[in-house]
Scaffold this motif. Sequence first.
Motif, mmCIF file in Angstrom:
data_model
loop_
_atom_site.group_PDB
_atom_site.id
_atom_site.type_symbol
_atom_site.label_atom_id
_atom_site.label_comp_id
_atom_site.label_asym_id
_atom_site.label_seq_id
_atom_site.Cartn_x
_atom_site.Cartn_y
_atom_site.Cartn_z
ATOM 1 N N GLN A 52 -3.905 15.641 3.313
ATOM 2 C CA GLN A 52 -2.906 15.616 2.244
ATOM 3 C C GLN A 52 -1.865 14.515 2.465
ATOM 4 O O GLN A 52 -1.239 14.062 1.508
ATOM 5 C CB GLN A 52 -2.259 16.985 2.057
ATOM 6 C CG GLN A 52 -1.572 17.547 3.267
ATOM 7 C CD GLN A 52 -1.147 18.982 3.079
ATOM 8 O OE1 GLN A 52 -0.399 19.285 2.169
ATOM 9 N NE2 GLN A 52 -1.627 19.866 3.939
ATOM 10 N N LYS A 70 -2.692 11.543 3.652
ATOM 11 C CA LYS A 70 -3.391 10.271 3.428
ATOM 12 C C LYS A 70 -3.085 9.640 2.077
ATOM 13 O O LYS A 70 -3.303 8.444 1.902
ATOM 14 C CB LYS A 70 -4.910 10.465 3.528
ATOM 15 C CG LYS A 70 -5.422 10.567 4.930
ATOM 16 C CD LYS A 70 -6.935 10.667 4.899
ATOM 17 C CE LYS A 70 -7.513 10.723 6.283
ATOM 18 N NZ LYS A 70 -8.969 10.773 6.246
ATOM 19 N N ALA A 71 -2.607 10.412 1.125
ATOM 20 C CA ALA A 71 -2.258 9.839 -0.175
ATOM 21 C C ALA A 71 -1.173 8.770 -0.026
ATOM 22 O O ALA A 71 -1.116 7.833 -0.817
ATOM 23 C CB ALA A 71 -1.793 10.938 -1.121
ATOM 24 N N CYS A 72 -0.343 8.900 1.013
ATOM 25 C CA CYS A 72 0.775 7.975 1.198
ATOM 26 C C CYS A 72 0.806 7.278 2.561
ATOM 27 O O CYS A 72 1.435 6.231 2.689
ATOM 28 C CB CYS A 72 2.091 8.726 1.019
ATOM 29 S SG CYS A 72 2.288 9.439 -0.623
ATOM 30 N N TYR A 84 7.520 15.168 -1.416
ATOM 31 C CA TYR A 84 6.486 16.024 -0.849
ATOM 32 C C TYR A 84 7.076 17.415 -0.681
ATOM 33 O O TYR A 84 8.185 17.557 -0.173
ATOM 34 C CB TYR A 84 6.018 15.446 0.497
ATOM 35 C CG TYR A 84 4.962 16.257 1.184
ATOM 36 C CD1 TYR A 84 3.699 16.406 0.626
ATOM 37 C CD2 TYR A 84 5.224 16.883 2.397
ATOM 38 C CE1 TYR A 84 2.719 17.154 1.253
ATOM 39 C CE2 TYR A 84 4.250 17.627 3.035
ATOM 40 C CZ TYR A 84 3.000 17.758 2.454
ATOM 41 O OH TYR A 84 2.038 18.501 3.072
#
Length: 132
Positions: free
Chosen positions: A36, A38-40, A105
């Motif tokens: 989760q 890894k999106a950023c 987040y």
Amino acid sequence: MRLPVLPAALVLATTLAGFSAAQAQDAAAGEKVFTQCKACHQIGEGAKNAVGPVLNGVIGRPAGTYEGYNYSPANKNSHLTWDETTFRDYIKDPRAKVPGTKMVYAGVKDDKKVDDLLAYLKQFDATGKKAQ
């Protein structure tokens, strides 16, 4: 035949040792939690800044200092160092720990998942090499 009676301290120590092992950090499980992130964020050899900074060597690093990343003033001026306690507080609710951060987040609320995520992150040194 009579079985030996174990001293209470030995029983307690054995029970606590088993409890500690069950609560141990699990880097493989932490890698799953990291999906989760890894999106950023990137981590490992060849990682680059993205929406968020590279997380190589993050534990022990002062907040807002990864070269080449444009941090929010709130993060740069937070005077935090990413030790385990600070990271735990931050990852549960980033905007509460660093008001004004640009990290959008909701956070990881589950303590075991936070433990595992820490185990995963701690494997990577500042160059992205994974400890063996």
